[in-house]
Design a protein around this motif. Structure first.
Motif, PDB file in Angstrom:
ATOM      1  N   MET A 160       0.841  -1.174   0.000  1.00  0.00           N
ATOM      2  CA  MET A 160       0.000   0.000   0.000  1.00  0.00           C
ATOM      3  C   MET A 160       0.890   1.243   0.000  1.00  0.00           C
ATOM      4  SD  MET A 160      -3.022   1.064   2.675  1.00  0.00           S
ATOM      5  CE  MET A 160      -3.997  -0.352   2.261  1.00  0.00           C
ATOM      6  N   LYS A 161       0.614   2.126  -0.918  1.00  0.00           N
ATOM      7  CA  LYS A 161       1.419   3.334  -1.063  1.00  0.00           C
ATOM      8  C   LYS A 161       0.986   4.401  -0.062  1.00  0.00           C
ATOM      9  CE  LYS A 161       2.824   6.784  -4.382  1.00  0.00           C
ATOM     10  NZ  LYS A 161       2.455   7.536  -5.550  1.00  0.00           N
ATOM     11  N   GLN A 162       1.975   5.061   0.526  1.00  0.00           N
ATOM     12  CA  GLN A 162       1.705   6.140   1.472  1.00  0.00           C
ATOM     13  C   GLN A 162       1.144   7.346   0.727  1.00  0.00           C
ATOM     14  OE1 GLN A 162       4.898   6.998   4.178  1.00  0.00           O
ATOM     15  NE2 GLN A 162       4.186   9.072   4.528  1.00  0.00           N
ATOM     16  N   VAL A 163       0.153   7.991   1.316  1.00  0.00           N
ATOM     17  CA  VAL A 163      -0.468   9.178   0.735  1.00  0.00           C
ATOM     18  C   VAL A 163       0.314  10.409   1.183  1.00  0.00           C
ATOM     19  CG1 VAL A 163      -2.584  10.563   0.686  1.00  0.00           C
ATOM     20  CG2 VAL A 163      -2.727   8.066   0.700  1.00  0.00           C
ATOM     21  N   GLU A 164       0.552  11.318   0.248  1.00  0.00           N
ATOM     22  CA  GLU A 164       1.236  12.572   0.577  1.00  0.00           C
ATOM     23  C   GLU A 164       0.259  13.517   1.266  1.00  0.00           C
ATOM     24  OE1 GLU A 164       4.507  13.316   0.137  1.00  0.00           O
ATOM     25  OE2 GLU A 164       4.781  11.261  -0.592  1.00  0.00           O
ATOM     26  N   LEU A 165       0.635  14.002   2.439  1.00  0.00           N
ATOM     27  CA  LEU A 165      -0.204  14.919   3.209  1.00  0.00           C
ATOM     28  C   LEU A 165       0.549  16.223   3.428  1.00  0.00           C
ATOM     29  CD1 LEU A 165      -1.438  12.468   5.982  1.00  0.00           C
ATOM     30  CD2 LEU A 165      -2.658  13.129   3.910  1.00  0.00           C
ATOM     31  N   ASP A 166      -0.131  17.343   3.187  1.00  0.00           N
ATOM     32  CA  ASP A 166       0.505  18.622   3.501  1.00  0.00           C
ATOM     33  C   ASP A 166       0.074  19.072   4.893  1.00  0.00           C
ATOM     34  OD1 ASP A 166      -2.040  19.763   3.271  1.00  0.00           O
ATOM     35  OD2 ASP A 166      -1.640  20.697   1.336  1.00  0.00           O
ATOM     36  N   LYS A 167       0.540  20.232   5.278  1.00  0.00           N
ATOM     37  CA  LYS A 167       0.284  20.739   6.631  1.00  0.00           C
ATOM     38  C   LYS A 167      -1.221  20.895   6.907  1.00  0.00           C
ATOM     39  CE  LYS A 167       2.410  24.001   9.717  1.00  0.00           C
ATOM     40  NZ  LYS A 167       3.474  24.990   9.836  1.00  0.00           N
ATOM     41  N   ARG A 174     -13.637  19.743   0.471  1.00  0.00           N
ATOM     42  CA  ARG A 174     -12.977  19.010  -0.607  1.00  0.00           C
ATOM     43  C   ARG A 174     -11.800  18.190  -0.070  1.00  0.00           C
ATOM     44  NH1 ARG A 174     -14.086  23.737  -3.488  1.00  0.00           N
ATOM     45  NH2 ARG A 174     -11.990  24.555  -3.113  1.00  0.00           N
ATOM     46  N   ARG A 175     -11.037  18.784   0.828  1.00  0.00           N
ATOM     47  CA  ARG A 175      -9.897  18.060   1.394  1.00  0.00           C
ATOM     48  C   ARG A 175     -10.353  16.866   2.240  1.00  0.00           C
ATOM     49  NH1 ARG A 175      -4.570  20.269   1.943  1.00  0.00           N
ATOM     50  NH2 ARG A 175      -4.325  22.109   0.632  1.00  0.00           N
ATOM     51  N   VAL A 176     -11.379  17.064   3.049  1.00  0.00           N
ATOM     52  CA  VAL A 176     -11.903  15.951   3.863  1.00  0.00           C
ATOM     53  C   VAL A 176     -12.401  14.848   2.942  1.00  0.00           C
ATOM     54  CG1 VAL A 176     -13.718  15.244   5.472  1.00  0.00           C
ATOM     55  CG2 VAL A 176     -12.439  17.348   5.887  1.00  0.00           C
ATOM     56  N   ARG A 177     -13.101  15.230   1.903  1.00  0.00           N
ATOM     57  CA  ARG A 177     -13.638  14.250   0.945  1.00  0.00           C
ATOM     58  C   ARG A 177     -12.492  13.456   0.294  1.00  0.00           C
ATOM     59  NH1 ARG A 177     -17.875  11.454  -0.016  1.00  0.00           N
ATOM     60  NH2 ARG A 177     -18.654  11.480  -2.125  1.00  0.00           N
ATOM     61  N   THR A 178     -11.418  14.130  -0.085  1.00  0.00           N
ATOM     62  CA  THR A 178     -10.248  13.469  -0.677  1.00  0.00           C
ATOM     63  C   THR A 178      -9.600  12.522   0.327  1.00  0.00           C
ATOM     64  OG1 THR A 178      -9.849  15.324  -2.174  1.00  0.00           O
ATOM     65  CG2 THR A 178      -7.987  13.853  -1.745  1.00  0.00           C
ATOM     66  N   LEU A 179      -9.489  12.943   1.587  1.00  0.00           N
ATOM     67  CA  LEU A 179      -8.925  12.082   2.623  1.00  0.00           C
ATOM     68  C   LEU A 179      -9.784  10.828   2.824  1.00  0.00           C
ATOM     69  CD1 LEU A 179      -7.835  14.850   5.147  1.00  0.00           C
ATOM     70  CD2 LEU A 179      -6.302  13.328   3.856  1.00  0.00           C
ATOM     71  N   GLU A 180     -11.091  10.979   2.695  1.00  0.00           N
ATOM     72  CA  GLU A 180     -11.989   9.826   2.796  1.00  0.00           C
ATOM     73  C   GLU A 180     -11.839   8.916   1.577  1.00  0.00           C
ATOM     74  OE1 GLU A 180     -15.526  12.049   5.368  1.00  0.00           O
ATOM     75  OE2 GLU A 180     -15.735  11.851   3.189  1.00  0.00           O
ATOM     76  N   THR A 226      -9.340   8.534  -0.503  1.00  0.00           N
ATOM     77  CA  THR A 226      -8.044   7.860  -0.587  1.00  0.00           C
ATOM     78  C   THR A 226      -7.859   6.822   0.515  1.00  0.00           C
ATOM     79  OG1 THR A 226      -6.967   9.611   0.695  1.00  0.00           O
ATOM     80  CG2 THR A 226      -6.881   9.800  -1.724  1.00  0.00           C
ATOM     81  N   GLY A 227      -8.789   6.773   1.466  1.00  0.00           N
ATOM     82  CA  GLY A 227      -8.720   5.784   2.538  1.00  0.00           C
ATOM     83  C   GLY A 227      -7.917   6.224   3.750  1.00  0.00           C
ATOM     84  N   VAL A 228      -7.409   7.469   3.724  1.00  0.00           N
ATOM     85  CA  VAL A 228      -6.706   7.964   4.913  1.00  0.00           C
ATOM     86  C   VAL A 228      -7.694   8.017   6.075  1.00  0.00           C
ATOM     87  CG1 VAL A 228      -5.502   9.934   5.938  1.00  0.00           C
ATOM     88  CG2 VAL A 228      -4.987   9.243   3.587  1.00  0.00           C
ATOM     89  N   ILE A 229      -8.873   8.581   5.829  1.00  0.00           N
ATOM     90  CA  ILE A 229      -9.965   8.533   6.808  1.00  0.00           C
ATOM     91  C   ILE A 229     -10.790   7.306   6.457  1.00  0.00           C
ATOM     92  CG2 ILE A 229     -12.056   9.648   7.678  1.00  0.00           C
ATOM     93  CD1 ILE A 229     -10.759  12.354   7.051  1.00  0.00           C
ATOM     94  N   GLN A 230     -10.811   6.344   7.362  1.00  0.00           N
ATOM     95  CA  GLN A 230     -11.487   5.077   7.103  1.00  0.00           C
ATOM     96  C   GLN A 230     -12.929   5.051   7.562  1.00  0.00           C
ATOM     97  OE1 GLN A 230      -8.867   2.217   8.951  1.00  0.00           O
ATOM     98  NE2 GLN A 230      -7.538   2.199   7.161  1.00  0.00           N
ATOM     99  N   GLY A 231     -13.337   6.010   8.365  1.00  0.00           N
ATOM    100  CA  GLY A 231     -14.713   6.043   8.842  1.00  0.00           C
ATOM    101  C   GLY A 231     -14.814   6.857  10.109  1.00  0.00           C
ATOM    102  N   TYR A 232     -16.006   6.912  10.656  1.00  0.00           N
ATOM    103  CA  TYR A 232     -16.287   7.672  11.868  1.00  0.00           C
ATOM    104  C   TYR A 232     -17.096   6.774  12.797  1.00  0.00           C
ATOM    105  CZ  TYR A 232     -15.152  11.527   8.737  1.00  0.00           C
ATOM    106  OH  TYR A 232     -14.515  12.358   7.855  1.00  0.00           O
ATOM    107  N   SER A 233     -16.837   6.889  14.091  1.00  0.00           N
ATOM    108  CA  SER A 233     -17.586   6.065  15.041  1.00  0.00           C
ATOM    109  C   SER A 233     -17.610   6.725  16.410  1.00  0.00           C
ATOM    110  CB  SER A 233     -16.955   4.671  15.153  1.00  0.00           C
ATOM    111  OG  SER A 233     -15.661   4.756  15.678  1.00  0.00           O
ATOM    112  N   ALA A 234     -18.464   6.195  17.267  1.00  0.00           N
ATOM    113  CA  ALA A 234     -18.544   6.667  18.654  1.00  0.00           C
ATOM    114  C   ALA A 234     -17.704   5.741  19.527  1.00  0.00           C
ATOM    115  CB  ALA A 234     -19.990   6.656  19.128  1.00  0.00           C
ATOM    116  N   ARG A 235     -16.944   6.309  20.450  1.00  0.00           N
ATOM    117  CA  ARG A 235     -16.205   5.492  21.419  1.00  0.00           C
ATOM    118  C   ARG A 235     -17.147   5.180  22.569  1.00  0.00           C
ATOM    119  NH1 ARG A 235     -10.654   7.364  23.168  1.00  0.00           N
ATOM    120  NH2 ARG A 235     -10.670   5.215  23.833  1.00  0.00           N
TER     121      ARG A 235
END
Length: 159
Positions: A1-8, A41-47, A49-58
């Motif tokens: 799996m290739k690492q995703v480039e993330l900026d600041k 748009r950035r959040v959508r791209t992170l989702e 690309t699989g960087v953000i895998q989902g959301y849940s309650a602890r």
């Protein structure tokens, strides 16, 4: 799996969302210094690309009556792809198993298991773990207290 480039800005977004996954896009945009549209748009791209895998309650296991945490080391009799895959599939289907890792060392797998009490753990072992084909040894470590439990991935300082 290739690492995703993330900026600041991506790292700031990830840090904020890991602290509060329910934050509004408007507030998130303000925190990271973007317009709401650019932030979305950035959040959508992170989702995507699989960087953000989902959301849940602890959920607090103690308050849910699931107060016994056990780290279970499983050792296999033989190591072959078929038997390993079958064990992985079976263990993954057990709701009591919150995490399963294939590991190096004296065990082949480490499981994090949550159950209500010792009697429930005894049933779990007898009805599920001891029925798995190819297990040579089971070693249970009972958590006395939780020191740290997080799923927050460090994102600051990654270049």
């Amino acid at each position: 799996m290739k690492q995703v480039e993330l900026d600041k800005l991506d790292r700031r977004i990830l840090a904020a969302l890991q602290q509060d996954g329910r934050i509004s896009n408007q507030l998130l945009a303000e925190q990271v210094g973007l317009s709401p549209a650019a932030c979305w748009r950035r959040v959508r791209t992170l989702e995507e690309t699989g960087v953000i895998q989902g959301y849940s309650a602890r959920v607090d296991p103690q308050l849910m009556g699931q107060g016994l945490c056990v780290l279970v080391n499983l050792s296999l009799q033989r190591h072959n792809i078929d038997s390993t895959a079958e064990i992985e599939q079976q263990v993954s289907s057990y709701p009591e198993v919150l995490q399963c890792f294939a590991v190096t060392g004296t065990a082949d797998f480490v499981l994090r298991v949550i159950v209500p009490d010792m009697a429930s753990y005894d049933r779990f072992l007898n009805e599920k773990i001891f029925t798995l084909k190819g297990i040579s040894q089971v070693n249970s470590n009972f958590a006395l207290r939780e020191i740290k439990n997080t799923e927050t991935i460090p994102v600051e300082g990654l270049e």
